[in-house]
Design a protein around this motif. Structure first.
Motif, PDB file in Angstrom:
ATOM      1  N   LEU A 198       1.093  -0.989   0.087  1.00  0.00           N
ATOM      2  CA  LEU A 198       0.154  -0.036   0.069  1.00  0.00           C
ATOM      3  C   LEU A 198       1.182   1.588  -0.226  1.00  0.00           C
ATOM      4  CD1 LEU A 198      -2.679  -0.667   2.463  1.00  0.00           C
ATOM      5  CD2 LEU A 198      -3.494  -0.759   0.114  1.00  0.00           C
ATOM      6  N   SER A 199       0.409   2.265  -0.455  1.00  0.00           N
ATOM      7  CA  SER A 199       1.375   3.504   0.097  1.00  0.00           C
ATOM      8  C   SER A 199       1.311   4.226   1.038  1.00  0.00           C
ATOM      9  CB  SER A 199       0.586   3.899  -1.492  1.00  0.00           C
ATOM     10  OG  SER A 199      -0.874   4.859  -1.466  1.00  0.00           O
ATOM     11  N   PHE A 200       1.814   3.421   2.456  1.00  0.00           N
ATOM     12  CA  PHE A 200       1.453   4.450   2.805  1.00  0.00           C
ATOM     13  C   PHE A 200       2.732   4.548   3.729  1.00  0.00           C
ATOM     14  CE2 PHE A 200       2.949   0.461   5.485  1.00  0.00           C
ATOM     15  CZ  PHE A 200       2.890   1.008   6.285  1.00  0.00           C
ATOM     16  N   ALA A 201       3.879   3.807   3.181  1.00  0.00           N
ATOM     17  CA  ALA A 201       5.016   4.188   3.359  1.00  0.00           C
ATOM     18  C   ALA A 201       5.556   5.142   3.650  1.00  0.00           C
ATOM     19  CB  ALA A 201       6.540   3.486   2.987  1.00  0.00           C
ATOM     20  N   VAL A 202       5.080   6.212   2.449  1.00  0.00           N
ATOM     21  CA  VAL A 202       5.956   7.778   2.423  1.00  0.00           C
ATOM     22  C   VAL A 202       5.537   8.983   4.086  1.00  0.00           C
ATOM     23  CG1 VAL A 202       6.354  10.001   1.429  1.00  0.00           C
ATOM     24  CG2 VAL A 202       6.419   7.889   0.589  1.00  0.00           C
ATOM     25  N   VAL A 203       4.107   8.571   3.924  1.00  0.00           N
ATOM     26  CA  VAL A 203       2.922   8.747   5.093  1.00  0.00           C
ATOM     27  C   VAL A 203       3.361   9.013   6.212  1.00  0.00           C
ATOM     28  CG1 VAL A 203       0.861   9.337   6.326  1.00  0.00           C
ATOM     29  CG2 VAL A 203       0.893   9.547   3.980  1.00  0.00           C
ATOM     30  N   LEU A 204       3.727   7.263   6.729  1.00  0.00           N
ATOM     31  CA  LEU A 204       4.379   6.566   7.874  1.00  0.00           C
ATOM     32  C   LEU A 204       6.091   7.095   8.293  1.00  0.00           C
ATOM     33  CD1 LEU A 204       3.796   4.797  10.348  1.00  0.00           C
ATOM     34  CD2 LEU A 204       5.162   3.162   8.694  1.00  0.00           C
ATOM     35  N   ALA A 205       6.517   7.103   6.982  1.00  0.00           N
ATOM     36  CA  ALA A 205       8.132   8.210   7.791  1.00  0.00           C
ATOM     37  C   ALA A 205       7.912   9.351   8.110  1.00  0.00           C
ATOM     38  CB  ALA A 205       8.773   7.644   6.129  1.00  0.00           C
ATOM     39  N   LEU A 206       7.066  10.548   7.110  1.00  0.00           N
ATOM     40  CA  LEU A 206       6.889  11.743   7.955  1.00  0.00           C
ATOM     41  C   LEU A 206       5.982  11.705   8.987  1.00  0.00           C
ATOM     42  CD1 LEU A 206       5.196  12.860   3.997  1.00  0.00           C
ATOM     43  CD2 LEU A 206       6.800  13.198   4.972  1.00  0.00           C
ATOM     44  N   LYS A 207       5.949  10.714   9.584  1.00  0.00           N
ATOM     45  CA  LYS A 207       5.387  10.950  11.090  1.00  0.00           C
ATOM     46  C   LYS A 207       6.184  10.748  11.741  1.00  0.00           C
ATOM     47  CE  LYS A 207       0.059   9.819  10.378  1.00  0.00           C
ATOM     48  NZ  LYS A 207       0.102  11.395  10.547  1.00  0.00           N
ATOM     49  N   LEU A 208       7.251   9.852  11.714  1.00  0.00           N
ATOM     50  CA  LEU A 208       8.117   9.246  12.041  1.00  0.00           C
ATOM     51  C   LEU A 208       9.053   9.941  12.861  1.00  0.00           C
ATOM     52  CD1 LEU A 208       8.581   5.597  11.292  1.00  0.00           C
ATOM     53  CD2 LEU A 208       7.365   6.835  13.503  1.00  0.00           C
ATOM     54  N   VAL A 209       9.499  10.889  11.343  1.00  0.00           N
ATOM     55  CA  VAL A 209      10.981  12.708  11.320  1.00  0.00           C
ATOM     56  C   VAL A 209      10.185  13.399  12.760  1.00  0.00           C
ATOM     57  CG1 VAL A 209      11.327  11.916   9.248  1.00  0.00           C
ATOM     58  CG2 VAL A 209       9.651  13.943   9.797  1.00  0.00           C
ATOM     59  N   ALA A 210       9.780  13.185  12.827  1.00  0.00           N
ATOM     60  CA  ALA A 210       8.917  14.184  14.623  1.00  0.00           C
ATOM     61  C   ALA A 210       9.883  14.094  15.637  1.00  0.00           C
ATOM     62  CB  ALA A 210       7.708  14.090  14.726  1.00  0.00           C
ATOM     63  N   VAL A 211      10.226  13.043  15.954  1.00  0.00           N
ATOM     64  CA  VAL A 211      11.311  11.548  16.911  1.00  0.00           C
ATOM     65  C   VAL A 211      12.609  12.685  16.923  1.00  0.00           C
ATOM     66  CG1 VAL A 211       9.877   9.951  17.052  1.00  0.00           C
ATOM     67  CG2 VAL A 211      12.195  10.080  15.578  1.00  0.00           C
ATOM     68  N   LYS A 212      13.004  12.464  17.884  1.00  0.00           N
ATOM     69  CA  LYS A 212      13.848  13.552  18.539  1.00  0.00           C
ATOM     70  C   LYS A 212      15.526  12.486  18.598  1.00  0.00           C
ATOM     71  CE  LYS A 212      10.956  16.500  19.379  1.00  0.00           C
ATOM     72  NZ  LYS A 212       9.796  16.553  17.671  1.00  0.00           N
ATOM     73  N   ALA A 213      17.010  13.970  18.348  1.00  0.00           N
ATOM     74  CA  ALA A 213      17.518  13.020  18.397  1.00  0.00           C
ATOM     75  C   ALA A 213      18.168  13.986  19.997  1.00  0.00           C
ATOM     76  CB  ALA A 213      18.371  13.500  17.293  1.00  0.00           C
ATOM     77  N   HIS A 214      19.664  13.695  20.127  1.00  0.00           N
ATOM     78  CA  HIS A 214      20.008  14.287  21.741  1.00  0.00           C
ATOM     79  C   HIS A 214      21.327  14.436  21.609  1.00  0.00           C
ATOM     80  CE1 HIS A 214      16.151  14.497  23.445  1.00  0.00           C
ATOM     81  NE2 HIS A 214      16.107  13.072  22.896  1.00  0.00           N
ATOM     82  N   GLY A 215      21.980  15.021  21.157  1.00  0.00           N
ATOM     83  CA  GLY A 215      23.576  15.943  21.478  1.00  0.00           C
ATOM     84  C   GLY A 215      23.964  16.876  22.455  1.00  0.00           C
ATOM     85  N   GLN A 216      25.585  16.910  22.501  1.00  0.00           N
ATOM     86  CA  GLN A 216      25.763  17.688  23.680  1.00  0.00           C
ATOM     87  C   GLN A 216      27.200  18.455  22.985  1.00  0.00           C
ATOM     88  OE1 GLN A 216      26.678  16.729  27.188  1.00  0.00           O
ATOM     89  NE2 GLN A 216      25.798  14.573  26.738  1.00  0.00           N
ATOM     90  N   LEU A 217      27.826  19.292  22.935  1.00  0.00           N
ATOM     91  CA  LEU A 217      29.337  19.923  23.072  1.00  0.00           C
ATOM     92  C   LEU A 217      30.104  19.177  24.394  1.00  0.00           C
ATOM     93  CD1 LEU A 217      31.126  21.609  21.630  1.00  0.00           C
ATOM     94  CD2 LEU A 217      30.461  23.929  22.805  1.00  0.00           C
ATOM     95  N   THR A 218      30.996  18.504  24.377  1.00  0.00           N
ATOM     96  CA  THR A 218      31.676  18.336  25.271  1.00  0.00           C
ATOM     97  C   THR A 218      33.042  18.695  25.970  1.00  0.00           C
ATOM     98  OG1 THR A 218      32.485  16.311  24.072  1.00  0.00           O
ATOM     99  CG2 THR A 218      30.723  15.811  25.205  1.00  0.00           C
ATOM    100  N   LEU A 219      34.021  19.011  24.432  1.00  0.00           N
ATOM    101  CA  LEU A 219      35.000  19.529  24.291  1.00  0.00           C
ATOM    102  C   LEU A 219      35.168  20.950  23.756  1.00  0.00           C
ATOM    103  CD1 LEU A 219      38.318  19.025  26.009  1.00  0.00           C
ATOM    104  CD2 LEU A 219      37.794  18.368  23.394  1.00  0.00           C
ATOM    105  N   PRO A 220      35.746  22.445  24.189  1.00  0.00           N
ATOM    106  CA  PRO A 220      35.556  21.932  25.455  1.00  0.00           C
ATOM    107  C   PRO A 220      34.313  22.297  26.289  1.00  0.00           C
ATOM    108  CG  PRO A 220      37.114  24.655  24.114  1.00  0.00           C
ATOM    109  CD  PRO A 220      35.901  22.851  22.889  1.00  0.00           C
ATOM    110  N   PRO A 221      34.497  22.176  27.240  1.00  0.00           N
ATOM    111  CA  PRO A 221      33.147  22.348  28.052  1.00  0.00           C
ATOM    112  C   PRO A 221      32.654  22.982  28.229  1.00  0.00           C
ATOM    113  CG  PRO A 221      35.343  22.041  29.680  1.00  0.00           C
ATOM    114  CD  PRO A 221      35.589  22.438  28.148  1.00  0.00           C
ATOM    115  N   SER A 222      31.654  22.450  27.936  1.00  0.00           N
ATOM    116  CA  SER A 222      29.378  23.363  27.170  1.00  0.00           C
ATOM    117  C   SER A 222      28.938  23.972  28.104  1.00  0.00           C
ATOM    118  CB  SER A 222      28.644  23.220  26.196  1.00  0.00           C
ATOM    119  OG  SER A 222      28.224  21.765  27.274  1.00  0.00           O
TER     120      SER A 222
END
Length: 836
Positions: A198-222
């Protein structure tokens, strides 16, 4: 079906593209929610049986799909009943009340917690359910995770409604076999059923891109407190500074497959769901802050701007020299990054930073575990020019398809919480004007519509300058180097805990009390021991409680009335506060916080405080609670508009506490009315009140002294790293003692804030400090417990445990009691200070 191995993960090729799409969606949703499994179950046989039809597992996690076929609803009665009633299911073995059959199955699969949502078709019929499992000891399901799963379940409902009813061949067997033990080996993506495309692959993937990454600067201390030692953690919101829902303004310019971090068949085409995400034209997505914003509430509002955080002690960079920079990922969503400078005297805009990108040195990046330089593994750096800047592709794979991975050292691919720093070398321009600068790290995500930013502070000096960075400056250390300190005398050691001990201990008569970070989580009655009382002379257990949830911080003693014995009050890694009798551990009462939209409230990440006949404690559900000590009934609660993740303290008829988004609040202890409220920089620690001063450490490297009656700042001392001690600073004989993420214990004057001395260890210090007879006792992440002379900072002894120490020691009768994350509790002979 053919199987092929690529890197660390096995793939199963499906006959149906939709089957592959469903499994891909499960993989992306599960990984983005930091789950260990993501799955789909479907009902059949008129809704009386169910089968696990699709599953994704994180590498190293055993699959369950082969065991969970053609189950009678009675085998998981609570889950099936709730799903068919269209209810959310959240189960956590740390919390009481998990139904017996579900608890047994969770134990068999190694599941610590799970979240399940019904799959409902447009007509309202329940077709099955989708869910996430967490097999890690500490995992809290957030609203974001629930939103991801909700979108997934909705899409699956729309798709499955168009298919014939599910009828597995096993469904005809009236006597299915009992569940076997989980297999040790597994494919990562598997499916029982081939569905029409079925043609729901793009719809599903578009919904999933709302989820979050996470990261932090570590050098130099932030500025938020990130350091190389904090890699792999998001404690105290280290990884929560970002710009959300941002896209590139025009067509994708980065379409070379060699530069991409997501698998796309035709980059830039209509079926490329990532083509408008920031990494597809690095540096062009407009952002709110080049230093990031703390959190995003999804209603268009942001938290604190990283530009407004207190500056860090400036790292010294010499013009023309090569310097190392680094960042760490909490959840990897691909893309790439760059480092830029903006003079502190200029307006701190994105345009200012874009004018001064730092140039890379060489074509090598290094992956380093936390602060361990010896762990470094070299990886080939992939550079990309975008406009007038050169960016570096994220070298840790988002998906396990890259060749030549992992490098030496056994690094895994990148969704999970891994303690890796990505280290690069950059050159400070030789012609750069000397002075103070802000360094901005910018990570443009490819999988999500996000840009992650942190800032740090540097001072550029001439190449011939002798000025040194704060971390290299001369310091008042122990007379004896740490490596030559004598070992403490062990009185006894107890190793019966199933998990580490993070909080401090309590002494009550002949007993020493403490809680473990997690209970065993066993479904077997009588085995969930998470709070213990040992004989403090011998270390033998006297009693333990079956609270069935972990205890992160220490409890507090309370006094009974009318001759009643003493009581201990405990906050738990769950929605409960317990009052237990000191002598036998019997529960006097327990208090449960309200349920939030049908989902259990979050954990108590603080120690309680008792004042008079009231227990005060904060919860991650944004509330501070005041509870009657005798009845366990709620007196009042206060909504802090952010999780209450620091322990409160009470003095002068007030109760003081920090909450997320950097608020420090003082309430009337009797009524809960606000007396004063101040917003500071990264306030997470527990406040301490001595006389009329309130002392609180910040993740922004500062120890602050404030007027306890009005909150006005008196002085601020800048340490070399964030201050994380869970139970705050310790004030004794005119000195304020506290540890820092820069591996130092500090002693500063309580009146002026000037430093008297600092003592260096080999790891961050998150332990609170105990002072007794002129000696300071504390633990370090280098796995040692230390004794240091309070007046001079001279080291007296050390003792090595089996793992890092964040618990606060307690001292009585010439004995030091302290615990470690190794699950052991130690009694050590106290030291003697020269002055004593």
């Amino acid at each position: 079906v053919s199987t092929q191995s690529t890197g660390t993960t096995a793939f199963v090729t499906m006959r149906s593209p939709l089957d592959h799409t469903v499994n891909t969606a499960l993989a992306k949703a599960g990984a983005s929610a930091l789950a260990d499994r993501a799955y789909c179950f479907q009902f059949h046989n008129a809704g009386t049986r169910l089968t696990n039809t699709h599953e994704w597992c994180r590498p190293g996690v055993a699959a369950a799909i082969d065991r969970l076929s053609n189950l009678a609803n009675e085998e998981l009665p609570f889950i099936t009943e709730q799903v068919q009633a269209k209810q959310v299911v959240m189960l956590d073995r740390r919390r009481p009340g998990v139904p017996l059959k579900e608890a047994a199955e969770m134990e068999a699969e190694g599941i610590h917690s799970l979240i399940i949502l019904p799959i409902v078709c447009p007509t309202g019929a329940v077709l099955g359910f989708a869910g996430f499992d967490a097999c890690q000891p500490i995992h809290s399901w957030s609203d974001e995770h629930l939103a991801v799963l909700l979108d997934l379940a909705r899409c699956l409902g729309a798709v499955l409604a168009r298919q014939p009813p599910y009828t597995p061949s096993q469904a005809s067997d009236p006597n299915p076999k009992p569940l076997p033990h989980p297999p040790k080996a597994r494919p990562t993506w598997v499916s029982r059923r081939t569905l029409p495309l079925l043609s729901f692959a793009v719809v599903l993937a578009l919904k999933l891109v709302a989820v979050k990454a996470h990261g932090q600067l570590t050098l130099p201390p932030s500025r938020p407190g990130g350091r190389v030692s904090t890699a792999g953690t998001c404690a105290f919101d280290l990884c929560m500074w970002y710009n959300n829902d941002v896209t590139i303004p025009g067509p994708a310019t980065n379409t070379d497959p060699r530069m991409l971090t997501m698998q796309v068949q035709h980059p830039g085409s209509a079926d490329d769901i990532y083509k408008q995400n920031p990494w597809r034209a690095p540096g062009t997505a407009a952002i709110r802050s080049p230093c990031g914003s703390l959190g995003y509430n999804h209603n268009g509002t942001y938290g604190k701007d990283g530009r407004d955080l207190s500056t860090t002690p400036r790292t010294i960079w010499r013009a023309g020299e090569v310097q190392e920079v680094g960042f760490a990922l909490m959840a990897n969503h691909g893309g790439g990054y760059i480092y830029r400078l903006c003079s502190s005297g200029n307006k701190q805009t994105e345009e200012c930073f874009q004018r001064s990108p730092l140039s890379w040195v060489g074509n090598t990046s290094w992956v380093q575990v936390a602060a361990n330089k010896s762990s470094r593994a070299a990886v080939q750096a992939v550079r990309l020019r975008s406009n007038d800047s050169v960016w570096t592709r994220n070298p840790i794979p988002n998906e396990p398809f890259w060749p030549n991975w992992p490098p030496a050292g056994g690094y895994a691919w990148g969704h999970q919480n891994v303690p890796y720093n990505v280290i690069d070398k950059v050159r400070v321009p030789a012609d750069l004007s000397t002075g103070n600068y802000t360094l901005s790290w910018r990570w443009d995500s490819e999988q999500t519509k996000q840009v992650w930013n942190n800032c740090a502070d540097v001072q550029v000096v001439p190449a011939t300058s002798a000025v040194q960075s704060p971390s290299d400056s001369s310091e008042v250390q122990s007379v004896l180097p740490r490596e030559t300190l004598a070992d403490a005398e062990l009185v006894w050691k107890w190793s019966g805990a199933e998990a580490g001990v993070a909080g401090g201990a309590l002494i009550s008569g002949d007993l020493v009390h403490f809680g473990t970070l997690l209970s065993t989580g066993s479904a077997t009655p009588g085995t969930n021991k998470s709070y213990w009382a040992l004989n403090r002379q011998t270390g033998e257990p006297v009693w333990s409680t079956e609270i069935a949830t972990g205890i992160l911080y220490k409890g507090v003693n309370g006094n009974g009335v009318d001759g009643e014995e003493g009581v201990i009050y405990l906050g738990t890694l769950g929605p409960w506060v317990f009052a237990v009798h000191e002598s036998n551990g019997m529960v006097k009462w327990k208090f449960g916080v309200d349920y939030y939209r049908g989902i259990p409230a979050d954990d108590f990440f603080s120690s309680p405080t008792v004042a008079g006949n009231t227990v005060f404690i904060g919860n991650f559900d944004n509330h501070l609670y005041a509870i009657d000590t005798q009845s366990g009934e709620l007196r009042w609660r206060y909504n802090a508009d952010g999780p209450c993740n620091g322990s409160p303290t009470a003095a002068h008829g007030l109760v003081f506490f920090p909450s997320r988004y950097n608020w420090l609040t003082a309430l009337n202890a009797t009524t809960g009315a606000v007396v004063w409220r101040k917003q500071g920089a990264s306030l997470y620690n527990s406040p301490v009140v001595a006389d009329s001063k309130l002392y609180i450490g910040t993740q922004g490297h500062r120890m602050e002294a404030r007027n306890a009656l009005n909150g006005e700042l008196i002085w601020s001392f800048v340490a070399g790293g964030g201050i994380w001690a869970s139970n705050g600073a310790t004030v004794s004989d005119g000195l304020v003692f506290f540890g820092s993420q820069d591996n130092h214990l500090y002693a500063v004057d309580s009146e002026t804030g000037s430093m008297r001395w600092k003592f260096v260890t080999a790891g961050p210090i998150q332990s609170s400090v105990a002072v007794d007879h002129g000696v300071v006792y504390f633990g370090s992440f280098d796995s040692h417990i230390y004794a240091v002379e309070a007046a001079s900072g001279r080291g007296l002894w050390k003792y090595r445990t089996g793992l890092y120490v964040s618990s606060e020691p307690v001292v009585t009768n010439n004995t030091v009691y302290a615990a470690s994350y190794d699950g052991s509790f130690y009694a050590l002979r106290a030291a003697a200070a020269a002055a004593a």
